[in-house]
Design an enzyme around this catalytic site. Structure first.
Site, PDB file in Angstrom:
ATOM      1  N   LEU A 257       0.803  -1.213   0.000  1.00  0.00           N
ATOM      2  CA  LEU A 257       0.000   0.000   0.000  1.00  0.00           C
ATOM      3  C   LEU A 257       0.848   1.281   0.000  1.00  0.00           C
ATOM      4  O   LEU A 257       0.321   2.372   0.214  1.00  0.00           O
ATOM      5  CB  LEU A 257      -0.978  -0.040   1.171  1.00  0.00           C
ATOM      6  N   CYS A 258       2.145   1.139  -0.269  1.00  0.00           N
ATOM      7  CA  CYS A 258       3.020   2.310  -0.373  1.00  0.00           C
ATOM      8  C   CYS A 258       2.805   3.019  -1.697  1.00  0.00           C
ATOM      9  O   CYS A 258       2.608   2.379  -2.732  1.00  0.00           O
ATOM     10  CB  CYS A 258       4.488   1.886  -0.284  1.00  0.00           C
ATOM     11  N   HIS A 259       2.895   4.347  -1.670  1.00  0.00           N
ATOM     12  CA  HIS A 259       2.801   5.141  -2.888  1.00  0.00           C
ATOM     13  C   HIS A 259       4.121   5.085  -3.654  1.00  0.00           C
ATOM     14  O   HIS A 259       5.187   5.102  -3.035  1.00  0.00           O
ATOM     15  CB  HIS A 259       2.521   6.605  -2.534  1.00  0.00           C
TER      16      HIS A 259
ATOM     17  N   ASP B  84      23.612 -12.311   3.429  1.00  0.00           N
ATOM     18  CA  ASP B  84      23.916 -13.098   2.233  1.00  0.00           C
ATOM     19  C   ASP B  84      25.423 -13.221   2.005  1.00  0.00           C
ATOM     20  O   ASP B  84      25.928 -14.302   1.676  1.00  0.00           O
ATOM     21  CB  ASP B  84      23.248 -12.434   1.016  1.00  0.00           C
TER      22      ASP B  84
ATOM     23  N   MET C 145       8.863   4.259   5.144  1.00  0.00           N
ATOM     24  CA  MET C 145       8.990   2.882   4.642  1.00  0.00           C
ATOM     25  C   MET C 145      10.222   2.735   3.758  1.00  0.00           C
ATOM     26  O   MET C 145      10.871   1.681   3.762  1.00  0.00           O
ATOM     27  CB  MET C 145       7.730   2.458   3.882  1.00  0.00           C
ATOM     28  N   GLU C 146      10.557   3.795   3.032  1.00  0.00           N
ATOM     29  CA  GLU C 146      11.755   3.742   2.191  1.00  0.00           C
ATOM     30  C   GLU C 146      13.010   3.607   3.058  1.00  0.00           C
ATOM     31  O   GLU C 146      13.920   2.837   2.741  1.00  0.00           O
ATOM     32  CB  GLU C 146      11.830   5.005   1.319  1.00  0.00           C
TER      33      GLU C 146
END
Lengths: 159, 159, 159, 159, 159, 159
Positions: free
Chosen positions: D76-78, D129, D114-115
């Protein structure tokens, strides 16, 4: 197959070539390319590699990641499970150029030439991006396939 | 800004340049490049364009779509809302080459040189892919920025 | 292999590890993680699950889709054809936390630890996104591999 | 807005929040996180940074690129035009941990928490990793928002 | 503009339309579509929504995420910063169909019709995927634009 | 398997179906669909195909590339190595419609119905995008699976 583009059908319509009847074999492709720049830019890259930011490390990683994006970029390429990607960049002071070599491997029904060529292309584009603030006149050159093995058409070595 | 790579901070760490203090202006970038091939391959492309599959149309579309993938490919590029992408491919029979020109526009705080260069790169890679069954010796060459306008650094025209 | 990072060659250059000589075997990886929140946020998630929007369902789906994006995110990961992804989220009221477990399977030459860890990471990030309007202080914690089987290095179980 | 999840409508259906009535302002978000490891792994990372492959440089780049993939990962992020992303990784020998800080900026109608959190998550996953061949027991921890400014809800500083 | 395809130049070459001279205005687009199925499949979806897995929730989320992928899918679409996406799915028992409505908003120089139509398409494809084990004969139908406002061409309402 | 949605577990939680126990067989799927338009739009497409821009060629390419994006779009689809994608578009003047047929092939543990249906969907969406300046009332219709072979459930032919 000579004299025919395999990516078009008999009516000239673009298609992803059907490789379902081909044998899954080990395939390797190696591509090379270069980006030419001013001696001053080459000097900055060399100095950065030892004491500041390393242009070549960033470009190497971008090339490896770029190889994985090949089927997103090249319309008729098959999606593939690459088993190896290596990208090597060296600074050629005499030529004021960065030389790039990419090697891709896979066990599949189709080759990885486009993956190797895409890795080289993305690596040199990244060098351009990193250095464009100091040198807009850089020139990407000589991207070509130098080796291909595996598959029905056999081994190819650039002249 | 001369003599400094903007994509590294003072400690040499890679970063996406902070453009938040820049003005949003109209920006344009034009890049060019070419792919050299055998006369036979050039002939097949020309014939295909009129009666069978059209290599140049496929490559043009791939170039346009490739411009949109630039921030996915080039590690430190900003994601951008391109307002225009045009890719032009012409077959040069005398040189046995396909010439590519890409023009990108945007109203933004950063330029679109990388988008134009990426469009050219993906277009020529697609020509390679479409023609590689008949000509593995093709060579991508002379990818460079030819024009840039908008933004603080002003207009750039390749020599 | 002990005491050596496999993602660098002898000169310290990053590479995608060549797995072409490895056997294709069934491989499984399980990862876990959690996100800690206020009791009030945990209560809202629990109520939503039964009568309004279900945070955990959205996060589960995001985790599954995130596993598929692993090779786009982790630079040196191989692109893989996952044969199974399951993501389980449970609300731990006593701890005011959402617990996530992701299980990935594949028949391949390389393992799926990163896919399981990425699924967990994207699932908890999605919980954060869904709940951040009421609780910015949430904390993601304890993301780790708990099980790995298949492949030459054998089975791993977290202590 | 308190006590309500904004990502669900009145019937509990997930939605991308409508930000079209919000003002476009300068926004910044800073997130932090860490990955804990064995002292031996920390030692290998430190040595690599000076003489072989540099784990932290690869993870920094992955974090920056990961920030750009946020709208692909978080349902739901723009989609956003980030104006700056910086990712800082430091090795904490005393704790045997890599600490990550990500700072994102934008001029937009919605924030970039969120970014920043995604950049941190992808960076620590990449450390995992790169080091997993020598240490499968690493643990990702303490990913949280530490600062947010711009927008209607004002400035947030983690306690 | 009537009687002319804007996505081709005067020579018939495909291009991304140049919108740099257009005004940035608030734009909205609403699209609808449906997928027809057997009464038994409709019954399973309804039951699942209340006591087991909820097909419509998964499809809603897929539709929202699909809207964000529009510029990756539709060759000549501009990359856009959507400010809102809502996808509504309702089960029509009388018709044995799922009805989908998607609404997209943006402040931009170009409209979001394709984003709304893509959201509907991905949502119904996801319903197909979730239900195909019990009903391969489902049929996607009536995907169309029902409303468009903002921009020079004014408001459009489907007849 | 009848009467059960395979994409949910016993508790109704969405999952990617575990296909690791399935046999790898040759699988084919064929899907069809159409887009209805005004006779004037159909006439413009036909004229463009011979003397100006060719809508159907652009849509064909978009459909092929769209098939490759299926696992990015459909949440529970497996990532797959497609061995063939062909997309055929024909203009039906009598019906004022473009008919699309997509055929996908693979050697895998799961089928390619969703890839064929996605290829059709992206192709008709692209026709809409190319023609929307002259005809906003176009309608996408009758997207359905017409053939499926390979795998345990045997061959399916639409009635």
């Amino acid at each position: 197959m000579s004299g025919e583009f395999t990516h078009f059908d008999a009516e000239g319509k673009a298609r992803m070539v059907d490789v379902s009847a081909k044998a899954e074999t080990e395939r390797t492709a190696v591509a090379k390319g270069r980006i030419l720049m001013s001696p001053e830019t080459a000097r900055l890259i060399r100095e950065g590699a030892v004491k500041k930011g390393d242009v070549l490390s960033v470009a190497r990683l971008a090339g490896i990641m770029g190889a994985k994006r090949t089927p997103d970029l090249i319309p008729l390429c098959h999606p593939l499970q690459l088993s190896s990607v290596a990208v090597d960049l060296t600074l050629d002071d005499a030529e004021s150029a960065v030389e790039v070599t990419a090697t891709c491997k896979i066990a599949a029904r189709t080759g990885v030439e486009m993956e190797a060529l895409t890795a080289v292309s993305v690596a040199v584009l990244t060098v351009y991006d990193m250095c464009k603030a100091v040198d807009k006149g850089m020139r990407i050159s000589d991207i070509r396939l130098v080796h291909k093995s595996g598959g029905k058409s056999g081994t190819y070595e650039a002249a």
